[in-house]
Design a protein around this motif. Sequence first.
Motif, mmCIF file in Angstrom:
data_model
loop_
_atom_site.group_PDB
_atom_site.id
_atom_site.type_symbol
_atom_site.label_atom_id
_atom_site.label_comp_id
_atom_site.label_asym_id
_atom_site.label_seq_id
_atom_site.Cartn_x
_atom_site.Cartn_y
_atom_site.Cartn_z
ATOM 1 N N LEU A 11 0.835 -1.212 0.000
ATOM 2 C CA LEU A 11 0.000 0.000 0.000
ATOM 3 C C LEU A 11 0.863 1.253 0.000
ATOM 4 O O LEU A 11 0.549 2.230 -0.694
ATOM 5 N N ALA A 12 1.961 1.233 0.742
ATOM 6 C CA ALA A 12 2.864 2.394 0.778
ATOM 7 C C ALA A 12 3.493 2.623 -0.591
ATOM 8 O O ALA A 12 3.610 3.769 -1.056
ATOM 9 N N ARG A 13 3.901 1.545 -1.243
ATOM 10 C CA ARG A 13 4.469 1.674 -2.585
ATOM 11 C C ARG A 13 3.409 2.215 -3.558
ATOM 12 O O ARG A 13 3.677 3.098 -4.364
ATOM 13 N N ALA A 14 2.200 1.678 -3.471
ATOM 14 C CA ALA A 14 1.113 2.080 -4.370
ATOM 15 C C ALA A 14 0.706 3.532 -4.141
ATOM 16 O O ALA A 14 0.291 4.221 -5.080
ATOM 17 N N ALA A 15 0.841 4.015 -2.933
ATOM 18 C CA ALA A 15 0.464 5.396 -2.621
ATOM 19 C C ALA A 15 1.356 6.402 -3.329
ATOM 20 O O ALA A 15 0.941 7.542 -3.555
ATOM 21 N N ARG A 16 2.567 6.013 -3.704
ATOM 22 C CA ARG A 16 3.514 6.928 -4.363
ATOM 23 C C ARG A 16 3.378 6.949 -5.891
ATOM 24 O O ARG A 16 4.006 7.769 -6.562
ATOM 25 N N VAL A 17 2.581 6.059 -6.452
ATOM 26 C CA VAL A 17 2.534 5.880 -7.908
ATOM 27 C C VAL A 17 1.848 7.051 -8.612
ATOM 28 O O VAL A 17 0.737 7.445 -8.262
ATOM 29 N N LYS A 18 2.533 7.575 -9.618
ATOM 30 C CA LYS A 18 1.984 8.620 -10.485
ATOM 31 C C LYS A 18 1.835 8.123 -11.927
ATOM 32 O O LYS A 18 1.199 8.771 -12.746
ATOM 33 N N LEU A 19 2.445 6.961 -12.218
ATOM 34 C CA LEU A 19 2.395 6.370 -13.557
ATOM 35 C C LEU A 19 2.245 4.863 -13.422
ATOM 36 O O LEU A 19 3.054 4.221 -12.749
ATOM 37 N N ALA A 20 1.215 4.317 -14.068
ATOM 38 C CA ALA A 20 1.009 2.868 -14.127
ATOM 39 C C ALA A 20 1.329 2.401 -15.538
ATOM 40 O O ALA A 20 0.734 2.884 -16.505
ATOM 41 N N VAL A 21 2.282 1.490 -15.645
ATOM 42 C CA VAL A 21 2.702 0.964 -16.948
ATOM 43 C C VAL A 21 2.252 -0.490 -17.048
ATOM 44 O O VAL A 21 2.431 -1.265 -16.099
ATOM 45 N N PHE A 22 1.697 -0.834 -18.196
ATOM 46 C CA PHE A 22 1.211 -2.186 -18.432
ATOM 47 C C PHE A 22 1.840 -2.777 -19.681
ATOM 48 O O PHE A 22 1.953 -2.096 -20.701
ATOM 49 N N ASP A 23 2.228 -4.047 -19.604
ATOM 50 C CA ASP A 23 2.525 -4.845 -20.791
ATOM 51 C C ASP A 23 1.166 -5.185 -21.406
ATOM 52 O O ASP A 23 0.124 -4.976 -20.764
ATOM 53 N N VAL A 24 1.146 -5.726 -22.605
ATOM 54 C CA VAL A 24 -0.131 -6.057 -23.250
ATOM 55 C C VAL A 24 -0.412 -7.559 -23.196
ATOM 56 O O VAL A 24 -1.281 -8.002 -22.452
ATOM 57 N N ASP A 25 0.314 -8.344 -23.978
ATOM 58 C CA ASP A 25 0.022 -9.776 -24.078
ATOM 59 C C ASP A 25 0.331 -10.478 -22.764
ATOM 60 O O ASP A 25 1.463 -10.477 -22.285
ATOM 61 N N GLY A 26 -0.685 -11.058 -22.158
ATOM 62 C CA GLY A 26 -0.537 -11.732 -20.879
ATOM 63 C C GLY A 26 -0.888 -10.857 -19.693
ATOM 64 O O GLY A 26 -0.972 -11.343 -18.572
ATOM 65 N N VAL A 27 -1.097 -9.567 -19.933
ATOM 66 C CA VAL A 27 -1.503 -8.640 -18.870
ATOM 67 C C VAL A 27 -2.862 -8.024 -19.220
ATOM 68 O O VAL A 27 -3.836 -8.208 -18.507
ATOM 69 N N LEU A 28 -2.916 -7.291 -20.321
ATOM 70 C CA LEU A 28 -4.191 -6.723 -20.771
ATOM 71 C C LEU A 28 -4.987 -7.725 -21.600
ATOM 72 O O LEU A 28 -6.182 -7.533 -21.823
ATOM 73 N N THR A 29 -4.330 -8.770 -22.069
ATOM 74 C CA THR A 29 -4.997 -9.874 -22.766
ATOM 75 C C THR A 29 -4.610 -11.166 -22.056
ATOM 76 O O THR A 29 -3.755 -11.171 -21.174
ATOM 77 N N ASP A 30 -5.212 -12.260 -22.488
ATOM 78 C CA ASP A 30 -4.887 -13.548 -21.866
ATOM 79 C C ASP A 30 -3.572 -14.138 -22.372
ATOM 80 O O ASP A 30 -3.167 -15.220 -21.951
ATOM 81 N N GLY A 31 -2.920 -13.429 -23.279
ATOM 82 C CA GLY A 31 -1.622 -13.883 -23.791
ATOM 83 C C GLY A 31 -1.708 -14.734 -25.036
ATOM 84 O O GLY A 31 -0.688 -15.033 -25.658
ATOM 85 N N LYS A 32 -2.904 -15.121 -25.424
ATOM 86 C CA LYS A 32 -3.059 -15.922 -26.634
ATOM 87 C C LYS A 32 -2.987 -15.001 -27.849
ATOM 88 O O LYS A 32 -3.515 -13.894 -27.833
ATOM 89 N N LEU A 33 -2.336 -15.484 -28.891
ATOM 90 C CA LEU A 33 -2.259 -14.737 -30.143
ATOM 91 C C LEU A 33 -3.143 -15.449 -31.160
ATOM 92 O O LEU A 33 -2.881 -16.593 -31.524
ATOM 93 N N TRP A 34 -4.182 -14.776 -31.604
ATOM 94 C CA TRP A 34 -5.146 -15.351 -32.534
ATOM 95 C C TRP A 34 -4.933 -14.747 -33.916
ATOM 96 O O TRP A 34 -4.842 -13.529 -34.054
ATOM 97 N N TYR A 35 -4.874 -15.602 -34.921
ATOM 98 C CA TYR A 35 -4.718 -15.152 -36.295
ATOM 99 C C TYR A 35 -5.842 -15.715 -37.136
ATOM 100 O O TYR A 35 -6.142 -16.908 -37.079
ATOM 101 N N ALA A 36 -6.466 -14.868 -37.940
ATOM 102 C CA ALA A 36 -7.508 -15.296 -38.870
ATOM 103 C C ALA A 36 -6.856 -15.893 -40.109
ATOM 104 O O ALA A 36 -5.642 -15.761 -40.315
ATOM 105 N N ALA A 37 -7.647 -16.532 -40.929
ATOM 106 C CA ALA A 37 -7.137 -17.174 -42.151
ATOM 107 C C ALA A 37 -6.443 -16.170 -43.065
ATOM 108 O O ALA A 37 -5.492 -16.525 -43.768
ATOM 109 N N ASP A 38 -6.873 -14.908 -43.030
ATOM 110 C CA ASP A 38 -6.253 -13.887 -43.870
ATOM 111 C C ASP A 38 -4.982 -13.308 -43.256
ATOM 112 O O ASP A 38 -4.385 -12.388 -43.797
#
Length: 179
Positions: A11-38
């Motif tokens: 909580l003390a560490r979180a109280a100091r945060v002014k910037l939250a950085v996120f990775d995408v694949d595996g953090v904002l998504t489930d990490g699966k990479l889906w490709y369509a036939a095209d």
Amino acid sequence: MLATNVPADILARAARVKLAVFDVDGVLTDGKLWYAADGSEMKAFYAHDGIGMKRLLANGIEIAVITARTSHIVTERTAELGIVHVYQGQEKKLDCFEHLIGALKLAPDQVCYTGDDIVDLAVMLRVGLSIAPANAHPLVRERAHWHTALRGGEGAAREVCDLLLAAQGKADAELKRCL
């Protein structure tokens, strides 16, 4: 998320945060990479994560995305959420991170980074608060300051957002604003 379940040092560490950085694949998504036939790429983002990110921005906490891959879907989703600090194709995430905090005039201890794999570790070991989703690689989980109960792409980012708002005393006011 109830802040009572979170250790005081986190909580003390979180109280100091002014910037939250996120990775995408595996953090904002489930990490699966889906490709369509095209050959086009598809990703699924969790709506609750997006609401949490908008809440952070509305409460003065900047958000950045740093990802090694490049995807038009990430460009679209981050624009929809109002995230302006979007860095794709970043194989050396630490270099990108250092440039970003320099531009924003922030110290590393004012940053939270959420990542799920070893490519995120260099930044995670530098920030004030490093977080791994429940499904992160074990090497990342054991080195993170904290880890979420939920998996990437299934609410992990929302947990991070709720933690930051609670630690900074903004969660109750934010809830009242929404009612």
